[in-house]
Design an enzyme around this catalytic site. Structure first.
Site, short mmCIF file in Angstrom:
data_model
loop_
_atom_site.label_atom_id
_atom_site.label_comp_id
_atom_site.label_asym_id
_atom_site.label_seq_id
_atom_site.Cartn_x
_atom_site.Cartn_y
_atom_site.Cartn_z
N LYS A 56 -2.91 -22.51 12.94
CA LYS A 56 -1.90 -22.42 13.54
C LYS A 56 -1.91 -23.04 14.97
CE LYS A 56 1.01 -18.31 15.31
NZ LYS A 56 1.16 -16.98 15.34
N SER A 131 5.27 -15.07 13.36
CA SER A 131 5.27 -16.45 13.76
C SER A 131 4.54 -17.37 13.29
CB SER A 131 5.14 -16.42 15.40
OG SER A 131 3.88 -15.90 15.53
N SER A 155 2.42 -11.18 12.99
CA SER A 155 2.68 -12.56 12.77
C SER A 155 1.90 -13.23 11.60
CB SER A 155 2.67 -13.47 13.93
OG SER A 155 3.80 -13.16 14.88
N1 GLN Z 1 7.60 -10.57 15.97
C1 GLN Z 1 6.56 -9.99 16.98
C2 GLN Z 1 7.15 -10.41 18.45
O1 GLN Z 1 7.63 -11.56 18.47
C3 GLN Z 1 5.30 -10.52 16.45
C4 GLN Z 1 4.72 -11.98 16.86
C5 GLN Z 1 3.32 -11.97 16.66
O2 GLN Z 1 2.75 -11.20 16.16
N2 GLN Z 1 2.78 -12.99 17.26
O3 GLN Z 1 6.30 -10.30 19.13
#
Ligand code: GLN
Length: 457
Positions: A56, A131, A155
């Site tokens: 990532k 994400s 995410s």
């Molecule tokens: N969807 C969640 C957020 O936007 C989780 C994102 C993540 O785990 N990086 O914060």
């Protein structure tokens, strides 16, 4: 870069690669999986010899640009490797590129990336989740054998569920965050994605363990049975006889009925294999999304202060005073979702509102932690659908941020309570993958791996 890059495209091309071997692969390109393709060879031999890993793009790679999906860092090339990257290289893995993601990890669909959305390999009209959408799509499309994502509020698990692969969110402190660009540091962990439970667990074996450069990592032997931070892959033995599984009824109540039906079949399979199933309800859990977003945005507003064009990020020029220069850098560098969160987080932390929002959210977090702890006195693992919905079409959910926040209902409680969880594919509804989430007590990764391996489909 794929053809589908948005007009906010900040890509400078695949140029900043360690060894100049930048290249793209047609299939990955169509799906827009990678922000930067690069080949970084590990040492020869080791448990991951011959395996390709996609990383990532918020995990630092020396000499390979690390953008966090943001225009702010479009040209940023870290001078050092994250601890997990060092461990991948030591294990003999070949890193094949940096994957697309929601900007700074803020989102659940990979559509807030400044490099355009990633497409779901199962159905390219749909989002891959996020994400860590690029990492999950890389594995699902067979572009990489394995991948690393990060999970602040779901995410890793969300895109694993939407793309039909396995994803693990480790216990807070199991995996070093050194070199992970912080979004909400008290919530996040780097976690593995793989086609099978055993492979995901094997990658966890490589990256887990104390790191003197991250003081929040914990030493071995913290597991509920004194387990150490290894042997995860060998826990994938499918033996659930005598395991007590608690179904989190609060998290099935609001879910899409097509998802619930696949989930219930998976629970029935576990029961048929000798697990004992019970229902569990946690009073605190309905407050998780609200508490999560207050805490995550507050931490983000503080963590992202370093992107001012001087310390990090694209410079804002020399006109006016420093405030004007910082403002220009941040105005141009951050996308709308990042700006929204910095503003809300700054508000929640400001004098007068701190007690009303931030402290209340911390109280809710402590309550959620206590509720989980009490539940684990009666059950070995807790279960829910990973996502309450099937993967939406591209563009369908972005307009309404609140809607986007609510789909995190099943994943964020785990981060608030610092616990480990796995998402494992257990079937399909309307041709789209459905993930089962299994949650364990702190450092109880072995038992979620074991239970997931009994039911992976
Ligand atoms: N969807 C969640 C957020 O936007 C989780 C994102 C993540 O785990 N990086 O914060």
């Amino acid at each position: 870069m794929g053809e589908n890059a948005s007009d906010g495209d900040a890509d400078g091309g695949n140029t900043d690669c360690a060894d100049g071997s930048a290249g793209t692969n047609a299939a990955a390109d169509d799906l827009n999986v990678f922000i930067t393709a690069a080949t970084v060879e590990g040492r020869s031999g080791g448990p991951l010899a011959g395996r390709t890993v996609a990383v990532k793009d918020n995990i630092s790679t020396a000499g390979v640009r690390t953008t966090c999906g943001s225009a702010m860092l479009a040209e940023y090339v870290p001078p050092y490797d994250a601890t997990v990257v060092e461990r991948l290289k030591d294990a003999g893995a070949t890193i094949i590129g940096k994957t697309n993601m929601d900007e700074f990890g803020m989102g659940g669909t990979t559509e807030t990336s400044r490099f355009g959305p990633t497409r779901n390999p199962v159905d390219p009209k749909r989002v891959p989740g996020g994400s860590s959408g690029g990492s999950a799509a890389a594995v699902a499309a067979g572009e990489a054998d394995l991948a690393l994502g990060s999970d602040t509020g779901g995410s890793v698990r969300n895109p694993a569920a939407f793309c039909g692969v396995v994803g693990i969110k480790p216990t807070y402190g199991l995996v070093s965050r050194y070199g992970l660009v912080a979004y909400a540091n008290s919530l996040e962990q780097i976690g593995p994605l793989a086609p099978t439970v055993e492979e995901a667990a094997a990658l966890l074996d490589v990256v887990a363990g104390a790191d003197e450069r991250d003081a929040t990592t914990r030493k071995a032997g913290d597991g509920p049975g004194g387990e150490t931070e290894s042997g995860y892959a060998s826990a994938a033995d499918g033996d659930v006889a005598g395991t007590t599984v608690g179904v989190l009824t609060d998290l099935t109540a609001g879910a899409d009925e097509r998802v619930v039906s696949v989930f219930e079949d998976a629970i029935a399979d576990l029961e048929a294999e000798g697990a004992e199933v019970r229902e569990v309800s946690l009073d605190s859990i309905e407050h998780a999304v609200a508490a999560y977003y207050v805490i995550a945005m507050s931490e983000a507003s503080s963590n992202l202060a370093r992107f001012d064009g001087v310390r990090y990020g694209t410079p804002g020029g020399f006109e006016g005073d420093w405030n004007d220069a910082f403002a220009r850098s941040r105005e141009a560098g951050f996308g709308p979702e990042v700006k929204r969160r910095i503003l809300l987080g700054t508000y929640a932390l400001s004098a007068g509102y701190h007690e009303k929002y931030y402290e209340k959210a911390q109280d809710a977090r402590a309550w959620i932690e206590r509720d989980f702890e009490a539940a684990f006195e009666d059950v070995d693992v807790l279960a829910s659908p990973t996502m309450p919905v099937l993967p939406p079409k591209l563009g369908e959910s972005l307009d309404d941020p609140l809607q986007l926040y609510l789909v995190d209902a099943n994943t964020v409680p785990v981060n608030l309570a610092d616990l480990p969880a796995i998402s494992v594919p257990v079937g399909e509804a309307d041709g789209l993958p459905v993930g089962l989430q299994l949650v364990g007590p702190a450092f109880g990764e072995h038992r979620i791996v074991r239970t997931a391996s009994a039911v992976e489909g």
